[in-house]
Design an enzyme around this catalytic site. Structure first.
Site, PDB file in Angstrom:
ATOM      1  N   SER A 113       0.848  -1.199   0.000  1.00 39.92           N
ATOM      2  CA  SER A 113       0.000   0.000   0.000  1.00 39.92           C
ATOM      3  C   SER A 113       0.879   1.243   0.000  1.00 39.92           C
ATOM      4  O   SER A 113       2.014   1.197   0.512  1.00 39.92           O
ATOM      5  CB  SER A 113      -0.869   0.010   1.261  1.00 39.92           C
ATOM      6  OG  SER A 113      -1.516   1.257   1.404  1.00 39.92           O
ATOM      7  N   TYR A 117      -1.305  -0.766  10.697  1.00 40.63           N
ATOM      8  CA  TYR A 117      -1.393  -1.158   9.283  1.00 40.63           C
ATOM      9  C   TYR A 117      -0.165  -0.664   8.509  1.00 40.63           C
ATOM     10  O   TYR A 117       0.467  -1.440   7.765  1.00 40.63           O
ATOM     11  CB  TYR A 117      -2.664  -0.549   8.702  1.00 40.63           C
ATOM     12  CG  TYR A 117      -2.924  -0.827   7.248  1.00 40.63           C
ATOM     13  CD1 TYR A 117      -3.402  -2.068   6.829  1.00 40.63           C
ATOM     14  CD2 TYR A 117      -2.732   0.164   6.274  1.00 40.63           C
ATOM     15  CE1 TYR A 117      -3.679  -2.309   5.482  1.00 40.63           C
ATOM     16  CE2 TYR A 117      -3.000  -0.076   4.931  1.00 40.63           C
ATOM     17  CZ  TYR A 117      -3.474  -1.311   4.544  1.00 40.63           C
ATOM     18  OH  TYR A 117      -3.740  -1.556   3.219  1.00 40.63           O
TER      19      TYR A 117
HETATM   20  N1  LIG Z   1      -8.769  -0.820  -0.400  1.00 33.22           N
HETATM   21  C1  LIG Z   1      -7.731   0.016  -0.392  1.00 33.22           C
HETATM   22  O1  LIG Z   1      -7.887   1.251  -0.432  1.00 33.22           O
HETATM   23  C2  LIG Z   1      -6.335  -0.510  -0.336  1.00 33.22           C
HETATM   24  C3  LIG Z   1      -5.272   0.375  -0.543  1.00 33.22           C
HETATM   25  C4  LIG Z   1      -3.987  -0.089  -0.499  1.00 33.22           C
HETATM   26  C5  LIG Z   1      -3.743  -1.418  -0.275  1.00 33.22           C
HETATM   27  N2  LIG Z   1      -4.780  -2.288  -0.057  1.00 33.22           N
HETATM   28  C6  LIG Z   1      -4.476  -3.685   0.169  1.00 33.22           C
HETATM   29  O2  LIG Z   1      -5.114  -4.449  -0.836  1.00 33.22           O
HETATM   30  C7  LIG Z   1      -5.357  -5.764  -0.331  1.00 33.22           C
HETATM   31  C8  LIG Z   1      -6.816  -6.121  -0.587  1.00 33.22           C
HETATM   32  O3  LIG Z   1      -7.609  -5.257   0.176  1.00 33.22           O
HETATM   33  P1  LIG Z   1      -9.099  -4.871  -0.187  1.00 33.22           P
HETATM   34  O4  LIG Z   1      -9.206  -3.422  -0.024  1.00 33.22           O
HETATM   35  O5  LIG Z   1      -9.509  -5.511  -1.451  1.00 33.22           O
HETATM   36  O6  LIG Z   1      -9.850  -5.507   1.077  1.00 33.22           O
HETATM   37  P2  LIG Z   1     -10.913  -6.662   1.259  1.00 33.22           P
HETATM   38  O7  LIG Z   1     -12.020  -6.505   0.279  1.00 33.22           O
HETATM   39  O8  LIG Z   1     -11.220  -6.661   2.710  1.00 33.22           O
HETATM   40  O9  LIG Z   1     -10.098  -7.986   0.849  1.00 33.22           O
HETATM   41  C9  LIG Z   1      -9.209  -8.626   1.697  1.00 33.22           C
HETATM   42  C10 LIG Z   1      -9.066 -10.042   1.211  1.00 33.22           C
HETATM   43  O10 LIG Z   1      -8.129 -10.704   2.074  1.00 33.22           O
HETATM   44  C11 LIG Z   1      -8.726 -11.892   2.532  1.00 33.22           C
HETATM   45  N3  LIG Z   1      -8.208 -12.232   3.859  1.00 33.22           N
HETATM   46  C12 LIG Z   1      -8.209 -11.480   4.980  1.00 33.22           C
HETATM   47  N4  LIG Z   1      -7.699 -12.161   6.005  1.00 33.22           N
HETATM   48  C13 LIG Z   1      -7.364 -13.389   5.520  1.00 33.22           C
HETATM   49  C14 LIG Z   1      -6.814 -14.550   6.093  1.00 33.22           C
HETATM   50  N5  LIG Z   1      -6.496 -14.597   7.400  1.00 33.22           N
HETATM   51  N6  LIG Z   1      -6.618 -15.628   5.315  1.00 33.22           N
HETATM   52  C15 LIG Z   1      -6.960 -15.599   3.998  1.00 33.22           C
HETATM   53  N7  LIG Z   1      -7.466 -14.522   3.393  1.00 33.22           N
HETATM   54  C16 LIG Z   1      -7.677 -13.434   4.146  1.00 33.22           C
HETATM   55  C17 LIG Z   1     -10.231 -11.612   2.571  1.00 33.22           C
HETATM   56  O11 LIG Z   1     -10.997 -12.780   2.484  1.00 33.22           O
HETATM   57  P3  LIG Z   1     -11.688 -13.558   3.731  1.00 33.22           P
HETATM   58  O12 LIG Z   1     -12.226 -12.520   4.663  1.00 33.22           O
HETATM   59  O13 LIG Z   1     -12.731 -14.396   3.073  1.00 33.22           O
HETATM   60  O14 LIG Z   1     -10.589 -14.378   4.312  1.00 33.22           O
HETATM   61  C18 LIG Z   1     -10.375 -10.813   1.283  1.00 33.22           C
HETATM   62  O15 LIG Z   1     -10.467 -11.691   0.175  1.00 33.22           O
HETATM   63  C19 LIG Z   1      -4.988  -5.730   1.151  1.00 33.22           C
HETATM   64  O16 LIG Z   1      -3.693  -6.264   1.304  1.00 33.22           O
HETATM   65  C20 LIG Z   1      -4.996  -4.254   1.473  1.00 33.22           C
HETATM   66  O17 LIG Z   1      -4.150  -3.950   2.546  1.00 33.22           O
HETATM   67  C21 LIG Z   1      -6.083  -1.864  -0.091  1.00 33.22           C
END
Ligand SMILES: NC(=O)c1ccc[n+]([C@@H]2O[C@H](COP(=O)([O-])OP(=O)(O)OC[C@H]3O[C@@H](n4cnc5c(N)ncnc54)[C@H](OP(=O)(O)O)[C@@H]3O)[C@@H](O)[C@H]2O)c1
Length: 269
Positions: A157, A170
């Protein structure tokens, strides 16, 4: 330098963290581009709902805090597919945190999912990619299948560039993940195994739904997925988007702390 990926047809891709948000959108984009995609996350139900009907998708639910499950799943994939071409770690956890309310349990969970899980993913995937690249000839006979140089990627991120308000736990996990990916790239470059670092800005997902502030340059998960696919077309190590936001964050990150901290402090409340 990474090998550009322009054609995803038949490419064997494993996405961990694919049940919602960026990972799910990326899996959908790659399936549409003709890839075979193994999707992992804890929620078997959400994976089924989203990918149950996709003939080219393989559903492999797991928890990234279980290193054994990642290892077994990587072994199953190599057995089934004969190899992995692109392994992408998207799983992440986020809880906003401030200095006066440190939640140790939540901090540990973020470290486990965002960082330790990435280590376990690399431990499961890298030896197999090396075997495919011919680096471990003789040691891993039978693994690898089709010879080919694969790549591994991590979604960190822009919150990992420098300290940010509300990212007390985070941010450090993402800073460490960026450092980890850079170190992996240094080690793996001579072998031909690719390493990519994906740094998104704000994307509207369940993860950011809990933010109580206006998120600048907010993107949809589909736009984030398109930016990632576009990033793979280049050999660059880092895929960051949207540029109008990440360029600004990169510029801020260059400032010395005496300028950076007071400037960012203005957005802290
Ligand atoms: N959204 C943003 O603005 C943003 C910005 C920068 C970076 N990111 C990064 O992008 C990535 C995806 O985030 P997102 O925003 O798409 O969030 P999200 O919709 O909450 O997706 C997170 C994913 O990780 C999985 N996950 C969480 N804990 C897990 C575990 N213990 N074992 C296996 N899978 C797990 C969740 O599935 P389950 O709950 O089914 O396990 C889900 O598929 C993350 O690394 C986040 O830090 C996001």
């Amino acid at each position: 330098m990474n090998r550009p990926v322009r054609d995803w047809r038949g490419r064997r891709v494993w996405i961990v963290g694919a049940s919602t948000g960026i990972g799910a959108a990326l899996a959908e984009a790659l399936l549409a581009a003709g890839a075979r995609v193994a999707v992992s996350a804890r929620s078997a139900g959400r994976l089924q709902q989203r990918f149950g009907e996709a003939p080219q998708a393989v559903l492999l639910p797991l928890d990234v805090t279980d290193a054994g499950a990642l290892e077994r799943t990587a072994a199953t994939l190599v057995e089934t597919w004969g190899g992995i071409d692109s392994a992408i770690y998207v799983a992440g956890d986020y809880v906003p945190m401030r200095a006066w309310a440190i939640d140790l349990a939540a901090a540990r969970r973020m470290i486990d999912v965002n960082l330790v899980g990435a280590f376990a993913f690399a431990a499961a995937v890298v030896p197999r990619l090396l075997a495919q690249a011919g680096e471990m000839k003789g040691q891993r006979e039978g693994l690898g299948g089709e010879a080919g140089r694969g790549d591994i990627a991590f979604v960190a991120s822009v919150a990992g560039y420098r300290g940010l308000p509300k990212a007390l736990a985070y941010g450090p996990t993402k800073a460490a993940l960026i450092n980890f990916a850079e170190s992996l790239a240094l080690d793996l470059q001579p072998s031909g195994v690719g390493v990519r670092l994906i740094n998104p800005g704000f994307v509207a997902t369940p993860l950011t739904a809990q933010n109580d502030f206006a998120m600048p340059a907010l993107q949809t998960p589909a736009a984030a997925a398109a930016a990632i696919v576009a990033g793979y077309r280049s050999a660059a190590f880092e895929i960051d988007f949207p540029k109008r936001f990440t360029r600004f964050m990169k510029l801020l990150a260059l400032l010395p702390a005496r300028l950076y901290l007071p400037l960012v402090r203005r957005f802290a409340d």
